[in-house]
Design a protein around this motif. Structure first.
Motif: not given
Length: 344
Positions: A249-255
């Motif tokens: 639920g914190w919605r932290v992603g990366w490329i």
């Protein structure tokens, strides 16, 4: 509560001669005397037995109380957060720097950005079947076609490489792989990843690697980031905090951009431009990210995976007792595929 829907499978994919999956039939009436368990969402926090490490919580509280991260940040992410992801992701074979990292609003947004930048309407990307439905949703919303390649249930869901090759045509612009897999729970071997890279190399195709379940493997298995194996195939890897750190639920992603032969100059620019659509992910979480990625002990991750593996073994043994259902024991991630007796 299950049915074998072979016709639906044939309509939505080129699943070929492989067996039908087991689908939940939403038209069946629920038994009012039994508790209904939804298996449709990959959220590890639902039942309350898996929780983020205390260090993660404390770091976010500290970030919030500092009042340093209440404003907007760069659309690609705060520099110190991007450096932290680069350091966290770097290996002996691949060294990332902050310019190789784009922070996103969850790993789903990372996948969206990659598809958007690599493909134009009318072109196609290859996606796994069975696979995460969002791949198709994201692509087709942009007019980009998807072509499914088969995973093999009798071989622990590895890719059918011959079928993968056969799906490539003049309009194919990328291969998307998911390792470890949602929904199959497969973990690809070193050699299998090398074989995938060889196909990409032969056809001059980049790879989108969905590795949100990186390092989430059971005992006896090993996770290999595909970028580690690539000396000449460009890779866009999508990952984030959601699964391994148990905070979807914190919605932290990366490329992570791996461009060993320098062909992604325009793609880099495109990723930066498209990141401006959403202005990045939560700055409060970004402020805590350097400490989150370095402060959680390995024993915590080992304990989480022990719990998931024990649960998988229990589910496998119980489902295996049901006549006509054949569960395939996963090797990692958080999922198990169940087949019927059509193929076995």
């Amino acid at each position: 509560m299950f049915r074998s829907d072979w016709e639906s499978v044939k309509k939505c994919s080129s699943f070929g001669s492989y067996p039908p999956l087991i689908f939940l039939d939403s038209n069946l009436e629920k038994n009012p005397d039994k508790f209904y368990i939804s298996c449709g969402m990959g959220d590890p926090t639902v039942f309350g037995n898996l929780n983020p490490h205390e260090e993660v919580i404390c770091n976010v509280i500290e970030s919030l109380k500092s009042s340093k991260f209440n404003g907007y940040g760069p659309s690609t992410g705060l520099e110190e957060a991007r450096i932290a992801v680069a350091d966290y992701s770097s290996t002996k074979n691949v060294q990332y720097n902050s310019k190789d990292i784009i922070l996103t609003n969850g790993s789903s947004a990372a996948i969206d950005y990659c598809i958007t930048c690599l493909a134009n309407p009318g072109q196609n990307i290859l996606i796994p079947f069975p696979g995460f439905p969002l791949y198709r949703t994201l692509a087709e919303s942009l007019g980009i076609k998807t072509k499914p390649y088969n995973l093999m249930p009798t071989k622990s869901w590895v890719i059918d490489l011959n079928h993968l090759r056969s799906q490539i045509d003049e309009n194919t612009v990328a291969i998307l792989i998911n390792n470890p897999s949602n929904p199959c729970g497969s973990v690809f071997s070193y050699q299998h990843l090398k074989d995938i890279l060889q196909i990409a190399r032969t056809h001059h195709l980049p790879i989108i690697a969905d590795e949100i379940y990186e390092n989430m493997v059971f005992r006896g298995q090993e996770f290999f980031p595909i970028a580690d194996l690539s000396e000449d195939v460009p890779i866009l890897t999508c990952s984030g905090l959601s699964k391994r750190f148990l905070v979807p639920g914190w919605r932290v992603g990366w490329i992570k951009i791996h461009d060993p032969i320098g062909v992604f100059t325009e793609i880099r620019k495109g990723l930066v431009s498209i990141s401006q659509k959403t202005l990045g992910c939560s700055t409060i979480i970004q402020g805590a990210l350097p400490r989150i990625l370095t402060g959680v002990p390995q024993a915590y991750f080992d304990g989480v995976m022990d719990t998931i593996e024990k649960t998988a073994k229990l589910a496998h043994s119980l489902i295996n007792e049901v006549k006509g259902l054949y569960p395939i024991m996963p090797q990692g991630a958080m999922y198990m595929m169940v087949m019927n007796g059509f193929y076995f």
